[in-house]
Design an enzyme around this catalytic site. Structure first.
Site: not given
Length: 449
Positions: A285, A315
Site C-alpha cells: 500500500y 495499491k
C-alpha cells in the site's frame, strides 16, 4: 471467493460455547483480557462476536497443542490442571517457556508447510553500495503458493468502519453496506485501510471487522484486508488471521513512525508479512502523503520478483503517473495495480491501470463504473465528463475537510449511517452537514451519482 464449508462442531466446543454464553458481560470481558485482547464494553450488540473470538482462540490453542504433541512436546492438558476457579481458568493453556519457539502449521489442504522462527532479522542486509539482492527470508523454509493469475479489475471500495455514537464498533450495518455496494456494481472491497481508520482500531477490533466483511460479503464481493500497523508482530498476526478467515488478498502499508529508510528495510519487512500469510496475494500500500515513506516503487517491483514470492502488486495512491507507468511496464505487466487517486483515475487508465480503489466508490460507484465503461469503449468524451463530475464531488469533500468524517456524511446522505469517525477525527456539525447537502444539490449530485 466462495464461503468455506463449515465443519461440524466438536461437542467439547459446543459445551464451551454454552459456558461462555452463561457469563455476564463483565466476566466475558475479563476472559478476553486474560488472553491478551483488549475489548471495549460488551453488550447484546457484540456478545456473539466476542464469543466467536474466544471459541476460535481455543481452537487455535488446541491445534497448537496437538501439533506440538505430535512432534514430541508435552503440554499440560486442561483436565490435569482444572481448578475450582471456573470453566475459563484452563481454556487457554500455552506452551511452557522451555518449549521450542518454532511452530509448524498447515494452511488449507493445498498449502505449503512452514517452519517459523521468532520475528527478528536473521540475515545481514546488503549494503547500499553493493548490488547483491536479498534472497527469500531464511525463516521461510518452503515456497509459498500464490497464484500469479489473481487479478483485481474494476472498482474497489475502500470501505469505512462503522461505529456507534459512543465510538464502539457497529458491525450490524455491514450487511446493508454490502447491499449498497452491489447496487452500484462495486465488486471488490478494501477493508481496514485509511478510509477504514485502521490505525485507530485495536488488533482485536480489526479482526472482528475483517470477519464480519468475510461473513457478509463472502461469495458476493472480493474482500481484500489491509493488515499494516505500527508493529511488525501485529501486522503478521493480522496477516495470518486474514488468510485463515478466507480473505482474497492482503494489503500492507509500511510503519509510519519508525519508517523503513531504504528498499532493503522495506523488503525485509514485507518478507516477514509474507511469511505470516504464505498463500495470500500481497499488495504493498503506497500512500506517501499519509505514511511519509517515499521509496522507489519501480525499485520495489523489480526487487519483488526475487525477494517477495507472495507479492502481487501495489495499491498505488500517489499522483506520480510516470512512476506508475514504469511499474506497469515491468516485465510486460507482470503485476497488478490498483490506482488510489479517484480524482485522476482517467489518467491512470490511460497508463494501463485496470483497477481503481478509493473512498468515493462507496457512494459514487455508478458514476465511476460509467467512467470505466466509457474508457473501455473508447468514448473519451463521456469518460472525461464522468471524471469531471467525480472531481466536482471530491472538491466538496475537500471543502469540508477531506477526512473520514466527511466521507461518512456522504454515506449518510446516501441512506447509510455509519456513525462518527473515531477521535481525534471529528464528524461534521449539523450546520456543516446541512451546508454539504445544499452544495451537493447545487452540482446535481443526486441526479448522476
Amino acid at each position: 471467493m466462495p464461503p468455506k464449508k463449515k465443519a461440524k462442531k466438536d461437542p467439547s466446543l459446543e459445551k464451551y460455547e454454552e459456558e461462555l454464553r452463561s457469563l455476564a458481560d463483565e466476566q466475558l470481558r475479563r476472559a478476553l483480557m486474560d488472553i491478551g485482547e483488549n475489548p471495549g464494553p460488551i453488550d447484546s450488540s457484540n456478545r456473539d462476536i466476542y464469543i466467536r473470538l474466544l471459541v476460535r482462540k481455543k481452537i487455535k490453542v488446541d491445534s497448537t497443542k496437538s501439533i506440538s504433541s505430535e512432534s514430541g512436546k508435552k503440554f499440560p492438558s486442561s483436565s490435569s490442571t482444572q481448578s475450582t476457579s471456573g470453566p475459563l481458568s484452563t481454556l487457554f493453556m500455552t506452551p511452557s517457556s522451555e518449549s521450542s519457539p518454532t511452530v509448524q502449521r498447515k494452511r488449507g489442504k493445498d498449502s505449503t508447510q512452514l517452519t517459523r522462527s521468532p520475528l527478528v532479522t536473521t540475515k545481514a542486509l546488503p549494503l547500499s553500495q553493493t548490488k547483491t539482492r536479498l534472497s527469500v527470508s531464511p525463516t521461510l523454509t518452503a515456497q509459498p503458493k500464490v497464484s500469479q493469475a489473481f487479478e483485481v479489475k474494476g472498482l474497489v471500495a475502500a470501505v469505512f468502519t462503522p461505529f456507534n455514537i459512543d465510538g464502539e464498533l457497529n458491525l450490524s450495518v455491514i450487511k446493508t453496506y454490502v447491499e449498497l455496494l452491489l447496487r452500484q456494481r462495486v465488486t471488490h472491497v478494501f477493508v481496514c485501510g485509511t478510509t477504514g481508520e485502521s490505525l485507530s482500531l485495536t488488533v482485536v477490533e480489526r479482526k472482528l471487522v475483517a470477519e464480519e466483511w468475510i461473513r457478509q460479503a463472502g461469495g458476493k464481493l472480493t474482500v481484500i484486508i489491509h493488515v499494516g500497523s505500527e508493529s511488525l508482530k501485529s501486522t503478521c498476526e493480522l496477516a495470518s488471521h486474514a488468510e485463515e478467515i478466507g480473505a482474497a488478498a492482503i494489503g500492507v502499508m509500511p510503519t509510519t513512525y519508525f519508517k523503513p529508510s531504504s528498499l532493503d528495510a522495506l523488503v525485509l519487512y514485507l518478507q516477514k508479512v509474507g511469511e505470516a500469510a504464505p498463500n495470500s496475494p500481497m499488495y504493498y500500500y503506497h500512500i506517501p502523503t499519509m505514511t511519509g515513506v517515499r521509496l522507489s516503487m519501480e525499485g520495489l517491483v523489480e526487487r519483488a520478483t526475487i525477494d517477495l514470492p507472495t507479492f502481487r502488486g501495489l495499491k498505488y495512491t500517489d499522483e506520480d503517473l510516470m512512476q506508475l507507468s514504469r511499474c506497469l511496464e515491468f516485465e510486460r505487466g507482470k503485476y497488478n495495480f490498483m490506482y488510489g487517486r479517484d480524482e485522476q483515475v482517467l489518467g491512470a487508465l490511460s497508463m494501463g491501470v485496470t483497477a481503481a480503489v478509493g473512498s468515493t466508490y462507496n457512494y459514487c460507484g455508478m458514476l465511476n463504473n460509467r467512467l470505466l465503461q466509457a474508457f473501455a469503449e473508447g468514448d473519451l468524451q463521456t469518460a472525461l465528463k464522468e471524471q469531471r463530475r467525480s472531481q466536482a464531488t471530491i472538491t466538496l469533500l475537500r471543502k469540508y475537510g477531506g477526512h473520514v468524517g466527511v466521507g461518512k456524511a456522504f454515506m449518510k446522505l446516501r441512506g447509510l449511517d455509519l456513525g462518527p469517525p473515531r477521535l481525534p477525527l471529528l464528524p461534521l456539525s449539523m450546520d456543516e452537514f446541512i451546508s454539504l447537502k445544499k452544495d451537493l444539490q447545487s452540482i446535481g449530485f443526486s441526479e448522476w451519482a
